[in-house]
Design an enzyme around this catalytic site. Sequence first.
Site, PDB file in Angstrom:
ATOM      1  N   LYS A   1     -66.184  12.721 -52.210  1.00 20.13           N
ATOM      2  CA  LYS A   1     -66.523  12.430 -53.611  1.00 20.13           C
ATOM      3  C   LYS A   1     -65.528  13.129 -54.545  1.00 20.13           C
ATOM      4  O   LYS A   1     -65.031  12.532 -55.507  1.00 20.13           O
ATOM      5  CB  LYS A   1     -67.964  12.881 -53.916  1.00 20.13           C
TER       6      LYS A   1
ATOM      7  N   GLN B   1     -76.277  17.360 -53.484  1.00 26.75           N
ATOM      8  CA  GLN B   1     -76.153  16.659 -52.204  1.00 26.75           C
ATOM      9  C   GLN B   1     -77.400  16.851 -51.343  1.00 26.75           C
ATOM     10  O   GLN B   1     -77.882  17.961 -51.180  1.00 26.75           O
ATOM     11  CB  GLN B   1     -74.897  17.173 -51.479  1.00 26.75           C
TER      12      GLN B   1
ATOM     13  N   ASP C   1     -77.130   9.694 -59.355  1.00 19.02           N
ATOM     14  CA  ASP C   1     -77.696   9.247 -58.078  1.00 19.02           C
ATOM     15  C   ASP C   1     -78.848   8.262 -58.311  1.00 19.02           C
ATOM     16  O   ASP C   1     -79.242   7.544 -57.391  1.00 19.02           O
ATOM     17  CB  ASP C   1     -78.255  10.466 -57.302  1.00 19.02           C
TER      18      ASP C   1
END
Length: 292
Positions: free
Chosen positions: A54, A98, A121
């Site tokens: 990422k 994460q 997200d």
Amino acid sequence: MTTPRILDGKSVAAAVLDECRAETAGLKQLGITPGLAVVLVGEDPASKVYVASKARTCAELGFHSLKIELSADTSQEELLQVVRDLNADPAIHGILVQSPPPKHIDEEAVIRAIDPRKDVDGFHPENVAKLVLEDPTGFVPCTPAGCMKLLEVSGIDTSGAEAVVIGRSMIVGKPMALLLVSRKSNATVTIAHSRSKDLAAICRRADILIAAVGRPEMVRADWVKPGAVVIDVGINRVGDATKKSGYRLTGDVAYQEVAPRCAAITPVPGGVGPMTIAMLMKNTLQAARQLA
Ligand code: NAD
């Protein structure tokens, strides 16, 4: 037996990233540099790979990127404080923590602490509601958004199609089903899960079969209707002594035997995986635009 179309997520993702690069340049001319913060708690090896990838993609696009690595014994309160600081940081438009965090962390509380306007997200309840309401100002979770983009770019018509999603997680299965049933896609959707009875028979109904389970090669050839489109979301590490790493990646679909029955199928790796990161970048740009 047919030769299936391979849905090449790598090349579609590259095209999405080209669009993102152009949009980033435009935003920078307006004095806005899109900023993404990725928080990693602990040492999970797969998470480390995802976070590095990422950060690399952010750099390639010209984003401001912040990688915050915290030790596995970071407390819930310390992590919440990191999130609050990022919420208040005007250089950061997107925040993600994460998954999975260490067991002592209440992941749900952390997600709720993220400013929904920066929740790239798409896991915050406000964004889940917007997905249900089909409100385009919300953030759609990256993996299902990537699957939809892959179907769309590949010209696969979902309208009226019988779609089966295996898996009901908040990250993949449920949002995937919502996207397929939306007024834009118009599929007829079944969600199957660990308690579903006769999964093979349910799957055989599918014109579009999405596997998001986390069980290597669970979907066999006789589960798949001839001519179906199969999207394999699974990323499973299985031991392989011939590889330097000691493992190889495999999907939830037994690719070798399923592919010849399909009209189209995604490979693992190189299918859904690259699309997920591309959609994260798209979401960060959306956040930067909406926060401006
Ligand atoms: P999860 O563990 O949260 O959910 C798995 C789902 O599968 C559950 O809803 C469960 O009900 C269902 N399930 C489990 N066993 C089953 C069985 N025997 N029969 C039917 N259903 C069963 O996992 P997740 O986060 O949704 O991820 C699923 C897979 O997708 C994993 O392999 C994960 O690594 C992968 N993944 C890939 C990407 C990507 O970018 N390609 C992103 C996220 C997740």
